[in-house]
Design a protein around this motif. Sequence first.
Motif, PDB file in Angstrom:
ATOM      1  N   PRO A  30      40.480  88.653  46.167  1.00 35.23           N
ATOM      2  CA  PRO A  30      41.279  87.160  46.268  1.00 35.23           C
ATOM      3  C   PRO A  30      40.666  86.035  45.567  1.00 35.23           C
ATOM      4  CG  PRO A  30      41.437  88.191  48.523  1.00 35.23           C
ATOM      5  CD  PRO A  30      40.500  89.284  47.689  1.00 35.23           C
ATOM      6  N   PHE A  31      39.168  86.151  45.933  1.00 36.30           N
ATOM      7  CA  PHE A  31      38.407  85.140  45.121  1.00 36.30           C
ATOM      8  C   PHE A  31      38.445  85.094  43.550  1.00 36.30           C
ATOM      9  CE2 PHE A  31      34.387  83.381  43.816  1.00 36.30           C
ATOM     10  CZ  PHE A  31      34.407  82.286  44.223  1.00 36.30           C
ATOM     11  N   ILE A  32      38.326  86.430  43.262  1.00 35.22           N
ATOM     12  CA  ILE A  32      38.302  86.674  41.815  1.00 35.22           C
ATOM     13  C   ILE A  32      39.483  86.062  41.268  1.00 35.22           C
ATOM     14  CG2 ILE A  32      38.000  88.340  40.138  1.00 35.22           C
ATOM     15  CD1 ILE A  32      36.101  89.700  41.928  1.00 35.22           C
ATOM     16  N   HIS A  33      40.762  86.705  42.013  1.00 33.17           N
ATOM     17  CA  HIS A  33      42.000  86.094  41.277  1.00 33.17           C
ATOM     18  C   HIS A  33      42.422  84.648  41.289  1.00 33.17           C
ATOM     19  CE1 HIS A  33      46.469  86.376  40.850  1.00 33.17           C
ATOM     20  NE2 HIS A  33      46.735  85.566  41.780  1.00 33.17           N
ATOM     21  N   ILE A  34      41.635  83.894  42.348  1.00 26.62           N
ATOM     22  CA  ILE A  34      41.732  82.544  42.344  1.00 26.62           C
ATOM     23  C   ILE A  34      40.965  81.915  41.255  1.00 26.62           C
ATOM     24  CG2 ILE A  34      41.194  80.581  43.606  1.00 26.62           C
ATOM     25  CD1 ILE A  34      42.184  81.770  46.110  1.00 26.62           C
ATOM     26  N   LEU A  35      39.718  82.678  40.924  1.00 33.33           N
ATOM     27  CA  LEU A  35      38.950  82.246  40.063  1.00 33.33           C
ATOM     28  C   LEU A  35      39.521  82.151  38.523  1.00 33.33           C
ATOM     29  CD1 LEU A  35      36.057  81.008  39.274  1.00 33.33           C
ATOM     30  CD2 LEU A  35      35.211  83.518  39.138  1.00 33.33           C
ATOM     31  N   SER A  36      40.312  83.553  38.496  1.00 40.11           N
ATOM     32  CA  SER A  36      40.858  83.833  37.093  1.00 40.11           C
ATOM     33  C   SER A  36      42.087  82.800  36.819  1.00 40.11           C
ATOM     34  CB  SER A  36      41.570  85.102  37.180  1.00 40.11           C
ATOM     35  OG  SER A  36      40.378  86.042  37.316  1.00 40.11           O
ATOM     36  N   GLY A  47      53.946  82.934  33.791  1.00 36.54           N
ATOM     37  CA  GLY A  47      54.447  84.374  33.267  1.00 36.54           C
ATOM     38  C   GLY A  47      53.880  85.293  34.160  1.00 36.54           C
ATOM     39  N   GLY A  48      52.873  85.097  35.201  1.00 41.86           N
ATOM     40  CA  GLY A  48      52.477  86.190  36.141  1.00 41.86           C
ATOM     41  C   GLY A  48      51.534  87.160  35.282  1.00 41.86           C
ATOM     42  N   LEU A  49      50.889  86.743  34.289  1.00 44.93           N
ATOM     43  CA  LEU A  49      50.081  87.702  33.696  1.00 44.93           C
ATOM     44  C   LEU A  49      48.425  87.638  34.236  1.00 44.93           C
ATOM     45  CD1 LEU A  49      51.065  86.486  29.977  1.00 44.93           C
ATOM     46  CD2 LEU A  49      51.869  88.424  31.428  1.00 44.93           C
ATOM     47  N   VAL A  50      48.187  86.666  35.041  1.00 44.08           N
ATOM     48  CA  VAL A  50      47.043  86.490  35.181  1.00 44.08           C
ATOM     49  C   VAL A  50      46.672  87.552  36.671  1.00 44.08           C
ATOM     50  CG1 VAL A  50      45.105  85.112  36.245  1.00 44.08           C
ATOM     51  CG2 VAL A  50      46.569  84.161  34.636  1.00 44.08           C
ATOM     52  N   LYS A  51      45.718  88.465  36.558  1.00 43.76           N
ATOM     53  CA  LYS A  51      45.417  89.217  37.734  1.00 43.76           C
ATOM     54  C   LYS A  51      43.904  89.155  38.211  1.00 43.76           C
ATOM     55  CE  LYS A  51      49.503  91.084  37.486  1.00 43.76           C
ATOM     56  NZ  LYS A  51      50.430  90.577  38.461  1.00 43.76           N
ATOM     57  N   LEU A  52      42.977  89.900  37.567  1.00 47.47           N
ATOM     58  CA  LEU A  52      41.504  89.886  37.764  1.00 47.47           C
ATOM     59  C   LEU A  52      40.747  89.053  36.651  1.00 47.47           C
ATOM     60  CD1 LEU A  52      41.142  93.118  40.032  1.00 47.47           C
ATOM     61  CD2 LEU A  52      41.579  90.613  40.755  1.00 47.47           C
ATOM     62  N   TRP A  53      41.258  88.560  35.738  1.00 43.80           N
ATOM     63  CA  TRP A  53      40.565  88.186  34.500  1.00 43.80           C
ATOM     64  C   TRP A  53      41.535  86.982  33.910  1.00 43.80           C
ATOM     65  CZ3 TRP A  53      35.830  89.133  33.255  1.00 43.80           C
ATOM     66  CH2 TRP A  53      35.163  88.780  32.176  1.00 43.80           C
ATOM     67  N   VAL A  55      43.388  84.735  31.597  1.00 38.89           N
ATOM     68  CA  VAL A  55      44.211  84.724  30.314  1.00 38.89           C
ATOM     69  C   VAL A  55      44.593  83.731  29.439  1.00 38.89           C
ATOM     70  CG1 VAL A  55      46.380  85.633  29.571  1.00 38.89           C
ATOM     71  CG2 VAL A  55      45.422  86.709  31.266  1.00 38.89           C
ATOM     72  N   ASN A  56      44.070  83.588  28.321  1.00 36.33           N
ATOM     73  CA  ASN A  56      44.042  82.343  27.412  1.00 36.33           C
ATOM     74  C   ASN A  56      43.237  81.166  28.264  1.00 36.33           C
ATOM     75  OD1 ASN A  56      45.974  83.603  25.772  1.00 36.33           O
ATOM     76  ND2 ASN A  56      47.759  82.499  27.029  1.00 36.33           N
ATOM     77  N   PHE A  57      41.589  81.519  28.138  1.00 32.62           N
ATOM     78  CA  PHE A  57      41.036  80.654  28.814  1.00 32.62           C
ATOM     79  C   PHE A  57      40.766  79.247  28.609  1.00 32.62           C
ATOM     80  CE2 PHE A  57      36.507  78.894  29.441  1.00 32.62           C
ATOM     81  CZ  PHE A  57      36.071  79.481  30.224  1.00 32.62           C
ATOM     82  N   THR A  58      40.837  78.510  29.592  1.00 36.78           N
ATOM     83  CA  THR A  58      40.642  77.044  29.450  1.00 36.78           C
ATOM     84  C   THR A  58      40.107  76.116  30.478  1.00 36.78           C
ATOM     85  OG1 THR A  58      42.220  75.048  29.064  1.00 36.78           O
ATOM     86  CG2 THR A  58      42.983  76.708  30.425  1.00 36.78           C
ATOM     87  N   LEU A  59      39.414  75.020  30.260  1.00 37.52           N
ATOM     88  CA  LEU A  59      38.942  74.510  31.258  1.00 37.52           C
ATOM     89  C   LEU A  59      39.449  73.213  31.593  1.00 37.52           C
ATOM     90  CD1 LEU A  59      35.254  74.454  29.795  1.00 37.52           C
ATOM     91  CD2 LEU A  59      36.022  75.862  31.835  1.00 37.52           C
ATOM     92  N   ASP A  60      40.985  73.035  31.178  1.00 36.06           N
ATOM     93  CA  ASP A  60      41.786  71.935  31.594  1.00 36.06           C
ATOM     94  C   ASP A  60      41.853  71.918  33.005  1.00 36.06           C
ATOM     95  OD1 ASP A  60      41.810  71.253  28.790  1.00 36.06           O
ATOM     96  OD2 ASP A  60      43.743  72.205  28.333  1.00 36.06           O
ATOM     97  N   PRO A  61      42.153  72.602  33.745  1.00 36.58           N
ATOM     98  CA  PRO A  61      42.279  72.681  35.278  1.00 36.58           C
ATOM     99  C   PRO A  61      41.176  71.931  35.864  1.00 36.58           C
ATOM    100  CG  PRO A  61      43.059  74.799  34.737  1.00 36.58           C
ATOM    101  CD  PRO A  61      42.549  74.139  33.440  1.00 36.58           C
ATOM    102  N   TYR A  62      39.789  72.309  35.467  1.00 32.42           N
ATOM    103  CA  TYR A  62      38.710  71.640  35.803  1.00 32.42           C
ATOM    104  C   TYR A  62      38.571  70.275  35.519  1.00 32.42           C
ATOM    105  CZ  TYR A  62      37.446  76.118  37.893  1.00 32.42           C
ATOM    106  OH  TYR A  62      37.224  77.361  38.478  1.00 32.42           O
ATOM    107  N   ARG A  63      38.856  69.811  34.297  1.00 31.76           N
ATOM    108  CA  ARG A  63      38.728  68.593  33.759  1.00 31.76           C
ATOM    109  C   ARG A  63      39.687  67.473  34.500  1.00 31.76           C
ATOM    110  NH1 ARG A  63      39.158  71.355  28.552  1.00 31.76           N
ATOM    111  NH2 ARG A  63      37.173  71.286  27.667  1.00 31.76           N
TER     112      ARG A  63
END
Length: 293
Positions: A30-36, A47-53, A55-63
Amino acid sequence: MHAKATVGTRIFNVFNLIVLALTCIVCLIPFIHILSLSFSDKAAVMGGLVKLWPVNFTLDPYRYVLQRDAFWHAFGMTLERVAIGATLNVLLVIMLAYPLSKTGDKLRMRTMYVWIFFFTMLFNGGLIPNYILIKELHMLDSVWSLVLPGAVGVFNIVLLLNFFREVPSELEDAAFIDGAGHWRTLWQIYVPVSLPAIATITLFSIVGHWNAWFDGMIYMKVSHYPLQTYLQSMVIKFDFNTMSPEEAKRLAKLNDRSIKSAQMIVAVIPVLMVYPYLQKYFVSGIRLGSVKG
């Protein structure tokens, strides 16, 4: 010389390692999923594409999270709560555990005092009387409403008083012979030799205050929410009405799940930084503090 392990012992050890490894994996997923989610863009999350890695890496949520004043205000409120609450918890537990660790001939009615504290672990007045009490004491919407009701941790008292009982009585006798009183004996003899147990209750207090959210929702205004209450309100209901037009424009490019995940990751970092320094005392503190009743 150690005896050679039997076949049954080796099988048990292998089975034990497999179970522990699987348990760790189940806890980490669960922690890895939230991190991803926190590092993925809006389209991938929707699109529900994010599992344990990511997808289309971005730092915008953290900004976005790190630029929100409300998040940092809640973060600061929680730091204040932890600093005051954990310090108060540890001091009161130490000063209560010392006399309660004495035998009945040194502290009259000791058993009655212990049962009074133990009673509070099983029964309390309930939510409404607690709220009325905090209101009548004029502590609503202040940090004291978050730290004073739980200032005396009875479980921590039991843990520490049992640890104090393990301290050799000869140390106390020698201190008294040298002219020390109870106050000096406590802080110069008992506390230094009880650091594992004190570190353990400190860890309990820090994590307890950091993770608490319900009392903040009951006693504090929205503008003064501690961090976990703020995160809980964001997870349950994302309030768009309090946003400025600039914030709404930035939010339109993000997914709310990514923002919530980023806030959770940022919120857990301080505890992850503190835990390794206290973890080495944790096992010995729990073990030695639970030997006697």
